[in-house]
Design a protein around this motif. Sequence first.
Motif, PDB file in Angstrom:
ATOM      1  N   PRO A   1     -47.271 -46.895  29.799  1.00  9.88           N
ATOM      2  CA  PRO A   1     -47.086 -46.006  30.957  1.00  9.88           C
ATOM      3  C   PRO A   1     -46.736 -44.565  30.593  1.00  9.88           C
ATOM      4  O   PRO A   1     -47.066 -43.645  31.356  1.00  9.88           O
TER       5      PRO A   1
ATOM      6  N   ARG B   1     -51.476 -44.190  29.790  1.00  9.01           N
ATOM      7  CA  ARG B   1     -51.869 -44.018  31.189  1.00  9.01           C
ATOM      8  C   ARG B   1     -51.989 -42.541  31.595  1.00  9.01           C
ATOM      9  O   ARG B   1     -53.002 -42.150  32.189  1.00  9.01           O
TER      10      ARG B   1
ATOM     11  N   PRO C   1     -49.305 -52.980  33.014  1.00  3.70           N
ATOM     12  CA  PRO C   1     -48.176 -53.200  32.099  1.00  3.70           C
ATOM     13  C   PRO C   1     -47.475 -54.543  32.239  1.00  3.70           C
ATOM     14  O   PRO C   1     -47.150 -55.178  31.236  1.00  3.70           O
TER      15      PRO C   1
ATOM     16  N   ALA D   1     -53.303 -48.418  38.936  1.00  2.00           N
ATOM     17  CA  ALA D   1     -52.114 -48.854  39.675  1.00  2.00           C
ATOM     18  C   ALA D   1     -52.374 -48.945  41.172  1.00  2.00           C
ATOM     19  O   ALA D   1     -51.737 -49.739  41.870  1.00  2.00           O
TER      20      ALA D   1
END
Length: 331
Positions: free
Chosen positions: A126, A130, A83, A215
């Motif tokens: 997000p 995701r 992001p 992540a």
Amino acid sequence: MHMADALISTPVALGAGALATILLATAGYKVNKEKRNDTRIVPLMGVLGAFVFAAQMINFTIPGTGSSGHIIGGILLAAFLGPWAAFLTLASVLIIQCLIFADGGLLALGCNILNMGAMSTLVAYPLIFRPLTKNHLSTGRLFVASILASLVGIELGACAVTLETEMSGVTALPLRSFLMLMTGIHLAIGIGEGLATGAIIAFVVKSRPDLLFNANRGVVTSGRNLRKILIGFGVATLVLGGGLAFFASEYPDGLEWSIERITGSTELEPSEKDTASVSAAKIQDTTSVLPDYDNSLSGIIGAAMVVILVGSITSLLTSSRRRASRRSQRA
């Protein structure tokens, strides 16, 4: 969805600019931190940013409306970069569009960075993309995630444009009508972007599922795979910016179409009493050497400038980190 200066007041522009600056500083810190673990993120940011710039030049017609739309690219960038790196990359695209091509007002730049950059990369990605793709990378799941995330990001941006215009109070656009038109037309545009985004991501992930940003792992690519990715997106950028841009729809985009439906014109004239708007327009007249993309090589030139800007920003971040490290060692 690029806002013009005529839509916003100076206080709203300054507030949006301040928030955009804070987010950009945070993105710089995050990217700098990620870059320590994987220096390959920088060339990816540059090439993917160039690809998004070229892709944004191709407006597709919304059937039966007399309007057109183009992809924003936030979900696509975030899927491969994460992001914060995606936000910084997309902001670089918007800055080049504003300063060099006069696409979007200079006073409205902060609003455009928030509406198109933050809403897609920092909110829709997000919260929608995701979670839906975390443990499932089937083609169907990627398309669903891309469409939903693109829709959410674009609709949030459309709502933000409407609210920023209403808060500014410098136009006679009625809130309810403007909001309905903006959200309605951008629903169709969001579906179009979602389909394009899903197709690109599914095509890449089919052979290399590990290329999606994680992540915990960050950006993971071997040297050889990185070259293939850079070459592939580089060629696609040249094709889009150098050839296919000529086939872009000539219909007004979603924002212009919404304004035209209410006022009868796609553009609003800024108030001559607003000194900040007048000053911003003069600065933009000076910097915009290729206004309205009025050059057959605009796509390629703009894409190259995005690569240069992204590289310059990351170089500055690295230099500042090294200076800070030296100062701490001396202390």
